[in-house]
Design an enzyme around this catalytic site. Structure first.
Site, PDB file in Angstrom:
ATOM      1  N   CYS A 112       0.860  -1.173   0.000  1.00 62.26           N
ATOM      2  CA  CYS A 112       0.000   0.000   0.000  1.00 62.26           C
ATOM      3  C   CYS A 112       0.897   1.224   0.000  1.00 62.26           C
ATOM      4  O   CYS A 112       2.022   1.174  -0.496  1.00 62.26           O
ATOM      5  CB  CYS A 112      -0.956  -0.010   1.185  1.00 62.26           C
ATOM      6  SG  CYS A 112      -0.159   0.088   2.801  1.00 62.26           S
ATOM      7  N   TYR A 113       0.455   2.306   0.594  1.00 60.24           N
ATOM      8  CA  TYR A 113       1.178   3.572   0.537  1.00 60.24           C
ATOM      9  C   TYR A 113       2.476   3.536   1.335  1.00 60.24           C
ATOM     10  O   TYR A 113       3.451   4.189   0.981  1.00 60.24           O
ATOM     11  CB  TYR A 113       0.261   4.671   1.075  1.00 60.24           C
ATOM     12  CG  TYR A 113       0.732   6.075   0.831  1.00 60.24           C
ATOM     13  CD1 TYR A 113       1.278   6.444  -0.392  1.00 60.24           C
ATOM     14  CD2 TYR A 113       0.608   7.047   1.821  1.00 60.24           C
ATOM     15  CE1 TYR A 113       1.698   7.746  -0.621  1.00 60.24           C
ATOM     16  CE2 TYR A 113       1.023   8.352   1.601  1.00 60.24           C
ATOM     17  CZ  TYR A 113       1.563   8.689   0.378  1.00 60.24           C
ATOM     18  OH  TYR A 113       1.979   9.973   0.155  1.00 60.24           O
TER      19      TYR A 113
END
Length: 533
Positions: A473-474
């Site tokens: 993810c981020y």
């Protein structure tokens, strides 16, 4: 079963990043467009008061509002790609086709059954125009539902191939063939079911709004408490992009969700004061100010001989939190060694949002100080109350510092620099320390830039045979491992610059922060896999 459900939720949470992370870009560009049309700014800089720059600003902000009007399509395509196990681009294209089939099928069925509203205005009817087609107003939920369904069908049938004359109907073409009756049937079913679902969503939104400051506190605290699971995105996303976060009519169009309302109001200069619903997006106080105070408290309570060492850790983490709003490196530094501090942090985060609501401050800073400047300053003090936001932030900086320092000292918590086990206790000269610090910094810089050692990460995860699935993810590397016990946490932290390692059954998350793209690429190369692994 519990681990399987958790894995699926985390996979869904990660997939949500594809559409969600593109929306702040639209918001920033809307803010930039407003810089060229802001009346007060044009008075200060008359050179901008010309048809060219004003026209550019009008086109830029006005065109990007179209993204907010088509969130259903954006989420459908984004989730279709994000949830697909492989052939992601084909899944995204199929999701687009499925979306078009669905809205037209629902429109035709509603027309045949006499449900389609024929008046001049659709406001209050529960129906809306989607890509020029009148259907039930499902908002972003339509995209989420169709994205999930498309990915499920794609993952099940994308590898099916036929022989001879039928071979052109295999793969993604067969997925679309299967998807057509599925979405048509869904359009019929949801025509009757969705009004009841919408009533429930509206009722929940009303309950939360009527809960006032208590509801805001619970939202703010819960959004932080779920950080360890990686599911915090599932808390704030509905409030930012669905009717749970409020509904406003702006320029004759209905916008749902706190973030969408904020962006639309930014693009409309006739709006004098931002609506109260944007308070749901006021998560920046703890990121920009609170955690900086926590870092200072951890520094001052560290053992004197360790302060220089942890300063090299805390300063970059604090800077990243303040500028970019990435808080995980700080939060994971005390989350497990002193969970009481994390609980206090969650409570203070919720409390900061309550204070902003009481002060009627509508400024936001969800992704750090740069976003704060671009979003709020161009709109002016009267519209956002941004100076009070800063004053509130400074107040919470002090609160975080005092509370964290008091708890660390009174409870003797083992935060950064207070550990005794494994520490080198001999004294060093200033020259020796500088030499050692320079070597450590060089090693860390090498790990977090282009020279990420993917083979070392794979080895610390138990080897390639132990890795069933890799995702990210981020800020985190998300993995499903055959045997999580083979993970060498200390190696990941010390040799690969990981901030933390979180285990939940076979699901393992390794937090790297903003350099996650380089880490993911290195791991994929070490595994000999592409991004669809």
């Amino acid at each position: 079963m519990k681990d399987k459900v958790m894995n699926q939720l985390q996979h869904f949470s990660k997939a949500m990043f594809i559409p969600v992370l593109i929306l702040p870009i639209a918001g920033i560009l809307i803010a930039v467009g407003n810089l060229f049309t802001n009346a007060k700014l044009l008075e200060i800089l008359p050179v901008l008061n010309n048809p060219v720059t004003k026209g550019f600003g009008t086109i830029l902000s006005g065109s990007l509002v179209a993204i907010l009007n088509n969130l259903g399509l954006i989420f459908c395509v984004g989730l279709g790609a994000g949830l697909a196990n492989k052939k992601k681009s084909e899944a995204a294209f199929t999701a687009l086709l499925g979306f078009l089939v669905f809205i037209n099928a629902m429109n035709k069925f509603m027309n045949l059954t006499g449900i389609l509203y024929t008046g001049d205005s659709l406001r209050g009817t529960g129906q809306a125009m989607v890509l020029g087609v009148q259907i039930l107003d499902m908002g972003v939920f339509l995209g989420i539902i169709l994205g999930i369904i498309t990915a499920m069908v794609h993952n099940k049938y994308c590898d099916i191939e036929f022989q001879n004359a039928f071979q052109i109907y295999g793969g993604s073409r067969f997925v679309f063939i299967v998807l057509i009756p599925v979405v048509v049937l869904m359009s019929v079913v949801l025509t009757f079911v969705w009004p009841f679902v919408q009533m429930g969503i509206t009722g929940l939104g009303a309950f939360i709004n009527h809960s006032g400051n208590f509801g805001i506190f619970i939202y703010g605290a819960l959004e932080r408490l779920l950080i360890p699971t990686g599911l915090h995105h599932l808390v704030y996303t509905p409030f930012l992009y669905t009717s749970l976060g409020g509904t406003e009519t702006i320029g004759g169009q209905v916008f749902e969700g706190a973030r969408n309302i904020y962006y639309a109001e930014m693009a409309d200069p006739s709006i004098a004061v931002l609506s109260p619903s944007v308070i749901w997006d006021a998560r920046g106080i703890s990121k920009m100010f609170g955690l900086i105070g926590a870092c200072l408290a951890m520094y001052h309570t560290a053992r004197p001989e360790n302060r220089n060492k942890i300063k090299a850790i805390l300063i970059p983490a604090a800077f990243t939190s303040f500028i970019a709003g990435v808080t995980e490196p700080i939060e994971f530094s005390f989350m497990f060694v002193a969970p009481v501090l994390f609980a206090v942090h969650a409570a203070l985060s919720g409390l900061s949002m309550v204070v902003l609501n009481l002060l009627q401050v509508r400024a936001i800073g969800p992704n750090g100080f740069i976003d704060f400047l671009l979003y709020n300053v161009p709109l002016g003090i009267h519209k956002t109350g941004w100076p009070m936001y800063i004053l509130t932030g400074l107040g919470f900086f002090v609160i975080y510092y005092v509370v964290f320092r008091l708890l660390i000292q009174k409870l003797n918590l083992n935060t950064l620099g207070r550990e005794t086990e494994g520490l080198e206790m001999k004294l060093h000269t200033k020259a020796e320390y500088k030499e050692k610090a320079a070597a450590e910094k060089s090693k860390k810089d090498k790990a977090v830039k282009e020279d990420v050692d993917g083979f070392r990460i794979v080895e610390a995860l138990g080897g390639s045979k132990n890795i069933e699935k890799v995702d990210n993810c981020y800020t985190r590397l998300r993995l499903i491992l055959s045997n999580p016990e083979l993970v060498q946490e200390e190696v990941l932290k010390h040799d690969t610059a990981a901030s933390a390692v979180v285990k939940k059954g076979n699901n393992v998350q390794v937090v790297y922060g903003l350099q996650i793209s380089a880490v993911r690429k290195a791991v994929d190369e070490a595994l000999g896999k592409n991004e669809n692994f």
